[in-house]
Motif scaffolding. Structure first.
Motif, mmCIF file in Angstrom:
data_model
loop_
_atom_site.group_PDB
_atom_site.id
_atom_site.type_symbol
_atom_site.label_atom_id
_atom_site.label_comp_id
_atom_site.label_asym_id
_atom_site.label_seq_id
_atom_site.Cartn_x
_atom_site.Cartn_y
_atom_site.Cartn_z
ATOM 1 N N VAL A 209 -2.716 7.939 -0.791
ATOM 2 C CA VAL A 209 -2.289 6.717 -1.475
ATOM 3 C C VAL A 209 -2.851 5.510 -0.742
ATOM 4 C CG1 VAL A 209 -0.323 5.232 -1.997
ATOM 5 C CG2 VAL A 209 -0.184 7.674 -2.461
ATOM 6 N N THR A 210 -3.456 4.604 -1.496
ATOM 7 C CA THR A 210 -3.889 3.316 -0.966
ATOM 8 C C THR A 210 -3.209 2.224 -1.782
ATOM 9 O OG1 THR A 210 -6.042 4.184 -0.260
ATOM 10 C CG2 THR A 210 -5.843 1.803 -0.501
ATOM 11 N N LEU A 211 -2.337 1.487 -1.136
ATOM 12 C CA LEU A 211 -1.612 0.404 -1.790
ATOM 13 C C LEU A 211 -2.280 -0.907 -1.418
ATOM 14 C CD1 LEU A 211 0.893 -0.383 -3.477
ATOM 15 C CD2 LEU A 211 2.172 -0.558 -1.345
ATOM 16 N N THR A 212 -2.865 -1.587 -2.406
ATOM 17 C CA THR A 212 -3.611 -2.818 -2.144
ATOM 18 C C THR A 212 -3.081 -4.001 -2.930
ATOM 19 O OG1 THR A 212 -5.219 -2.280 -3.893
ATOM 20 C CG2 THR A 212 -5.734 -1.555 -1.658
ATOM 21 N N ASN A 213 -2.128 -3.781 -3.789
ATOM 22 C CA ASN A 213 -1.643 -4.884 -4.616
ATOM 23 C C ASN A 213 -0.201 -4.602 -5.002
ATOM 24 O OD1 ASN A 213 -1.644 -7.231 -6.154
ATOM 25 N ND2 ASN A 213 -2.320 -6.172 -7.985
#
Length: 278
Positions: free
Chosen positions: A196-200
């Motif tokens: 998981v990559t949370l960028t916003n």
């Protein structure tokens, strides 16, 4: 003036201070509008506080959303008055689909001219609930729809808290769509993904006993990105009155820190946890 509350608490006004509004309405079936902000020096300056967002109710067989549905609160009109809270979007349907859809019930922010010295509280986020048939929904691709119930967060001193999101299951939440959400996931018991990559956005997994499991890597980055692991910011007792929950008792636990319940929230990361947003 304090910010209006609804799904999340409104930001406190500066000075004394004046408290922002507290949460109310139903998590799974929200039908009420957001509260307006509190008045500041209205008599002298001639300004009124920001209004709360409205209430949207949709009952459909197959709901397809390619456009935008908004129930946002109004911003602070001056440096003294509070902003309005986000309203409600309540959808019942058999299935939900769509591409590039956007559903928001955000709280209003500080007036742009007073970002740094404004004293008005910002609006709390509203409430969004989409009730679909889990069996029928499982046969469809995950829709590309953004759901946001963010509180106003222009002024770090007076931000409004997150509103709430509710769905019957975790079908809409995946590693590819996690950036589509901003709100409290107060209904979910557990969720897992490989990477998981949370960028916003700003997500809070709030239910007591919730478990977040990432098999490989979890990355949180971006100056406005937040991942909160903890309970509701404010614990409120409710009593039923004409089918609506009204807050009658409250304490004031620290914001963004797990409070209440018995077992807290757990995070399991199999490989790397990377945080680059300070």
């Amino acid at each position: 003036g304090g910010g209006g509350g609804h799904g999340g608490k409104g930001g406190d006004g500066g000075g004394s201070p004046t408290l922002g509004g507290y949460p109310y309405d139903s998590l799974a079936a929200p039908v009420l509008a957001g509260s307006g902000g509190g008045c500041g020096n209205t008599g002298y300056y001639g300004y009124f506080p920001g209004a709360g967002g409205g209430a949207v109710r949709i009952d459909a067989g197959a709901a397809t959303i390619h456009g935008t549905i908004t129930a946002n609160g109004e911003p602070c009109p001056d440096q003294f008055s509070g902003a309005g809270a986000g309203g409600s979007v309540y959808i019942t349907c058999r299935t939900l689909s769509g591409t590039s859809g956007v559903i928001t019930a955000n709280g209003g922010a500080s007036a742009a001219a007073y970002n740094q010295n404004g004293n008005g509280g910002e609006g709390g986020g509203g409430r969004i609930a989409v009730i679909y048939d889990p069996a029928e929904q499982a046969a469809l691709p995950v829709p590309n729809i953004i759901f946001r119930v963010a509180g106003g967060r222009t002024n770090a001193r007076n931000i409004g808290d997150l509103g709430t999101l509710y769905f019957p299951d975790s079908r809409l939440l995946s590693a590819d769509t996690i950036n589509n959400f901003s709100g409290q996931m107060a209904w979910l018991d557990a969720w897992s993904a490989d990477n998981v990559t949370l960028t916003n956005g700003w997500i809070r997994f709030a239910k007591d006993g919730f478990s977040l499991t990432i098999t490989n890597n979890l990355t949180v980055k971006g100056s406005t990105t937040r991942l909160d692991l903890g309970g509701d910011s404010y614990l409120v007792s409710y009593q039923a009155a004409s089918g609506v929950g009204y807050p009658i008792v409250s304490n004031t636990p620290s914001r963004y820190v797990y409070n209440g319940g018995t077992s807290g929230v757990s995070l399991h990361v199999g490989k790397d946890l990377v945080v680059t947003n300070a």
